[in-house]
Write a protein that holds these residues in place. Sequence first.
Motif, PDB file in Angstrom:
ATOM      1  N   THR A 151       0.827  -1.199   0.000  1.00 41.44           N
ATOM      2  CA  THR A 151       0.000   0.000   0.000  1.00 41.44           C
ATOM      3  C   THR A 151       0.863   1.252   0.000  1.00 41.44           C
ATOM      4  OG1 THR A 151      -1.819   1.133   1.152  1.00 41.44           O
ATOM      5  CG2 THR A 151      -0.147   0.099   2.532  1.00 41.44           C
ATOM      6  N   HIS A 152       0.233   2.369  -0.419  1.00 44.10           N
ATOM      7  CA  HIS A 152       0.883   3.677  -0.233  1.00 44.10           C
ATOM      8  C   HIS A 152       0.097   4.524   0.759  1.00 44.10           C
ATOM      9  CE1 HIS A 152      -2.007   4.572  -3.590  1.00 44.10           C
ATOM     10  NE2 HIS A 152      -2.228   5.618  -2.830  1.00 44.10           N
ATOM     11  N   ASP A 153      -0.940   3.944   1.361  1.00 44.57           N
ATOM     12  CA  ASP A 153      -1.812   4.667   2.285  1.00 44.57           C
ATOM     13  C   ASP A 153      -1.305   4.485   3.721  1.00 44.57           C
ATOM     14  OD1 ASP A 153      -3.907   5.513   3.984  1.00 44.57           O
ATOM     15  OD2 ASP A 153      -5.392   5.145   2.414  1.00 44.57           O
ATOM     16  N   LEU A 154      -0.677   5.508   4.268  1.00 42.17           N
ATOM     17  CA  LEU A 154      -0.082   5.391   5.595  1.00 42.17           C
ATOM     18  C   LEU A 154      -1.140   5.265   6.690  1.00 42.17           C
ATOM     19  CD1 LEU A 154       2.857   7.959   5.386  1.00 42.17           C
ATOM     20  CD2 LEU A 154       2.836   5.535   4.809  1.00 42.17           C
ATOM     21  N   GLY A 155      -2.322   5.803   6.466  1.00 40.42           N
ATOM     22  CA  GLY A 155      -3.393   5.649   7.434  1.00 40.42           C
ATOM     23  C   GLY A 155      -3.787   4.197   7.611  1.00 40.42           C
ATOM     24  N   LEU A 156      -3.893   3.458   6.494  1.00 39.61           N
ATOM     25  CA  LEU A 156      -4.218   2.033   6.561  1.00 39.61           C
ATOM     26  C   LEU A 156      -3.115   1.264   7.280  1.00 39.61           C
ATOM     27  CD1 LEU A 156      -5.642   1.303   2.989  1.00 39.61           C
ATOM     28  CD2 LEU A 156      -6.880   1.901   5.060  1.00 39.61           C
ATOM     29  N   VAL A 157      -1.869   1.641   7.027  1.00 38.03           N
ATOM     30  CA  VAL A 157      -0.742   0.964   7.672  1.00 38.03           C
ATOM     31  C   VAL A 157      -0.816   1.143   9.186  1.00 38.03           C
ATOM     32  CG1 VAL A 157       1.771   0.926   7.905  1.00 38.03           C
ATOM     33  CG2 VAL A 157       0.741   1.191   5.646  1.00 38.03           C
ATOM     34  N   SER A 166       4.490  10.864 -16.206  1.00 39.13           N
ATOM     35  CA  SER A 166       4.061  10.119 -15.023  1.00 39.13           C
ATOM     36  C   SER A 166       2.593  10.424 -14.732  1.00 39.13           C
ATOM     37  CB  SER A 166       4.915  10.518 -13.823  1.00 39.13           C
ATOM     38  OG  SER A 166       4.622  11.854 -13.446  1.00 39.13           O
ATOM     39  N   GLY A 167       2.003   9.678 -13.789  1.00 39.49           N
ATOM     40  CA  GLY A 167       0.614   9.905 -13.435  1.00 39.49           C
ATOM     41  C   GLY A 167       0.367  11.307 -12.919  1.00 39.49           C
ATOM     42  N   GLY A 168       1.263  11.795 -12.060  1.00 37.68           N
ATOM     43  CA  GLY A 168       1.114  13.140 -11.537  1.00 37.68           C
ATOM     44  C   GLY A 168       1.262  14.203 -12.622  1.00 37.68           C
ATOM     45  N   GLN A 169       2.186  13.990 -13.558  1.00 41.42           N
ATOM     46  CA  GLN A 169       2.350  14.937 -14.662  1.00 41.42           C
ATOM     47  C   GLN A 169       1.120  14.939 -15.571  1.00 41.42           C
ATOM     48  OE1 GLN A 169       6.091  13.350 -16.166  1.00 41.42           O
ATOM     49  NE2 GLN A 169       7.201  15.168 -15.446  1.00 41.42           N
ATOM     50  N   ARG A 170       0.543  13.758 -15.820  1.00 40.83           N
ATOM     51  CA  ARG A 170      -0.664  13.703 -16.648  1.00 40.83           C
ATOM     52  C   ARG A 170      -1.813  14.465 -15.984  1.00 40.83           C
ATOM     53  NH1 ARG A 170       1.107   8.230 -18.053  1.00 40.83           N
ATOM     54  NH2 ARG A 170      -0.075   7.350 -16.324  1.00 40.83           N
ATOM     55  N   GLN A 171      -1.926  14.352 -14.654  1.00 38.29           N
ATOM     56  CA  GLN A 171      -2.997  15.086 -13.982  1.00 38.29           C
ATOM     57  C   GLN A 171      -2.744  16.586 -14.036  1.00 38.29           C
ATOM     58  OE1 GLN A 171      -5.984  14.738 -13.717  1.00 38.29           O
ATOM     59  NE2 GLN A 171      -6.358  13.476 -11.900  1.00 38.29           N
ATOM     60  N   ARG A 172      -1.478  16.995 -14.038  1.00 34.06           N
ATOM     61  CA  ARG A 172      -1.159  18.414 -14.209  1.00 34.06           C
ATOM     62  C   ARG A 172      -1.582  18.899 -15.597  1.00 34.06           C
ATOM     63  NH1 ARG A 172       2.917  20.734 -10.705  1.00 34.06           N
ATOM     64  NH2 ARG A 172       3.392  19.302  -9.003  1.00 34.06           N
ATOM     65  N   VAL A 173      -1.398  18.044 -16.614  1.00 32.22           N
ATOM     66  CA  VAL A 173      -1.863  18.390 -17.965  1.00 32.22           C
ATOM     67  C   VAL A 173      -3.384  18.572 -17.966  1.00 32.22           C
ATOM     68  CG1 VAL A 173      -2.078  17.577 -20.353  1.00 32.22           C
ATOM     69  CG2 VAL A 173       0.071  17.239 -19.108  1.00 32.22           C
ATOM     70  N   ALA A 174      -4.089  17.660 -17.299  1.00 39.45           N
ATOM     71  CA  ALA A 174      -5.551  17.750 -17.240  1.00 39.45           C
ATOM     72  C   ALA A 174      -5.980  19.048 -16.547  1.00 39.45           C
ATOM     73  CB  ALA A 174      -6.121  16.539 -16.510  1.00 39.45           C
ATOM     74  N   ALA A 218      -6.166   8.542  -7.365  1.00 35.95           N
ATOM     75  CA  ALA A 218      -5.304   7.473  -7.879  1.00 35.95           C
ATOM     76  C   ALA A 218      -3.815   7.782  -7.723  1.00 35.95           C
ATOM     77  CB  ALA A 218      -5.629   7.220  -9.355  1.00 35.95           C
ATOM     78  N   LEU A 219      -3.465   8.862  -7.004  1.00 36.54           N
ATOM     79  CA  LEU A 219      -2.072   9.298  -6.933  1.00 36.54           C
ATOM     80  C   LEU A 219      -1.432   8.916  -5.604  1.00 36.54           C
ATOM     81  CD1 LEU A 219      -2.527  12.893  -8.420  1.00 36.54           C
ATOM     82  CD2 LEU A 219      -1.939  10.790  -9.640  1.00 36.54           C
ATOM     83  N   ASP A 220      -0.109   8.744  -5.630  1.00 39.77           N
ATOM     84  CA  ASP A 220       0.657   8.491  -4.405  1.00 39.77           C
ATOM     85  C   ASP A 220       0.616   9.711  -3.489  1.00 39.77           C
ATOM     86  OD1 ASP A 220       1.506   5.956  -5.148  1.00 39.77           O
ATOM     87  OD2 ASP A 220       3.146   6.764  -6.329  1.00 39.77           O
ATOM     88  N   ALA A 221       1.030   9.492  -2.247  1.00 39.90           N
ATOM     89  CA  ALA A 221       0.906  10.542  -1.229  1.00 39.90           C
ATOM     90  C   ALA A 221       1.629  11.825  -1.620  1.00 39.90           C
ATOM     91  CB  ALA A 221       1.432  10.015   0.108  1.00 39.90           C
ATOM     92  N   THR A 222       2.910  11.740  -2.000  1.00 42.08           N
ATOM     93  CA  THR A 222       3.656  12.960  -2.285  1.00 42.08           C
ATOM     94  C   THR A 222       3.165  13.627  -3.570  1.00 42.08           C
ATOM     95  OG1 THR A 222       5.384  11.633  -3.342  1.00 42.08           O
ATOM     96  CG2 THR A 222       5.739  12.256  -1.059  1.00 42.08           C
TER      97      THR A 222
END
Length: 525
Positions: A207-213, A418-426, A446-450
């Motif tokens: 996971t990347h969700d620290l709350g779940l961890v 990357s996914g974050g860059q694509r969302q910046r394009v959107a 759908a993005l990682d924490a940072t």
Amino acid sequence: MSLLEVAGLRIAAGARDIVRDLSFSVAEGETLALVGESGSGKSATARAVIGLLPPGLRHAGGRIALAGQDLSALPPATLRALRGPGMGMVFQEPMTSLNPAQRIGAQMAEGLALHTTLDAAARKRACIAMLERVGITDPERRLLAYPHEFSGGMRQRIMLASVMLLRPRLLIADEPTTALDTLTQAEVLALMKELAREQGSSILLITHDLGLVSRHADRALVMQSGQAVEEGPAAPLLAAPRHAYTRALVAALPRRGPARVIPPAPPLIEARSLSVAYPGRGGWFRRAAPMPAVQSVSLSIHPGEVVALVGGSGSGKTTLGRAMLRLLPASGGSLLFGGQDVTARSGPALLDFRLACQIVFQDPYSSLDPRMRVRDIVAEPLRLPAGMAPADRLARAEAMLAEVGLAGLGDRFPHALSGGQRQRVAIARALVRNPAFVVADEAVSALDATVRQQVIALLRDQQRKRGFACLFVTHDLGVVEEIADRVVVMQHGRIVEEGPRDQVLDAPAHDYTRALLAASVRLQG
């Protein structure tokens, strides 16, 4: 005693190692979380353990042992026999791991047929009992259903039931709740832990969700660029991280800022008793009744205001957002923009409304044309109204790309980002016309924490700079804390609570809001 031991693991993609010298163990009955951003190697590690590395990746070195047996030395047939009773895996997206052309009963019984001596009747009874155990109502009838007939949460329950039928000693869960809303996340993870406890299984949670961890894991191992950077008991590790990368992950969690004061003004956009219904599924000789998705909802949004629309899957929040953009037809009620009724407008009469409104979708990869370069994607909204020269459109697009942190990337195609860059394009595409109203539909889920934190900061900064009104559709209450001025809660197509952010989050009045907050796993700090 350790059930799983990994020592010096190397995973290679061609000549490059993507996991290097990784060592860890999972004890009997323990839950170990592998934590990290996309590309850290955590999912590749999980797939290497179960022997399901995708094409292009290979186990290049190191030892993986389950109950003392070296898995890397086993022939494929022996390893195949271990999958099921020895170890099982729950994948991130059950819709792609369940066969859409097979009934649920046949898919659940397949493992029992391969790994047990039960006859068909006994397999059916076992499947019914397990479906009932995971909370699927009318389990005997549901065995005949197909995956598309279930919600995302129910499909993940079915996937979990299929794996746990064989009572595996090790359960590998690869981002099992990423696509689920807050309440469903909590239910699926609690169920997974209960089943593992009942059967004595260990869990390797990716996971990347620290709350779940913090809530569900006994220990955590943090991965960065294919290497372990920190390991220890989950709660203390996250409360006082030692490594700079772990500290960065914790620092990227959303945090509540001071409430803003929105100047009083007439509503920019207003839904009055708005209803939306989808066509029902009928047969050859009967017409099914329409299925209501939004029922008589009234909502106003003022200039410069950010309204968070929250609720579980199926609550109607995405449908309402799209109906307020006239992307879905209303079955009742009215929609006003700038005081003018736009409910029945069409063609040229709707153009001004269309140009003043934009949307940022959840998945930028599917909402960006893969055959267009990034600068052309951002420039496309400037084609209307006619009159702007092509060179001016491209120059404005390049300036917008620079504003969202993508200077120099205009020549690229979406797949090269990357996914974050694509969302910046959107986001750049949505804002290039300086719209008055923007709907952000699960824009960071759908993005990682940072990366999520960077995109939230970009949206917040652009909103305050440009002053557009925003309807922020989300199930992540942490994001709501950071970005919203007002919160609206939906359940079963109706608004059940709304008010200023701090009032709704700190003193919720409705039982459903309280349930959402109780299910939300957030680190304090």
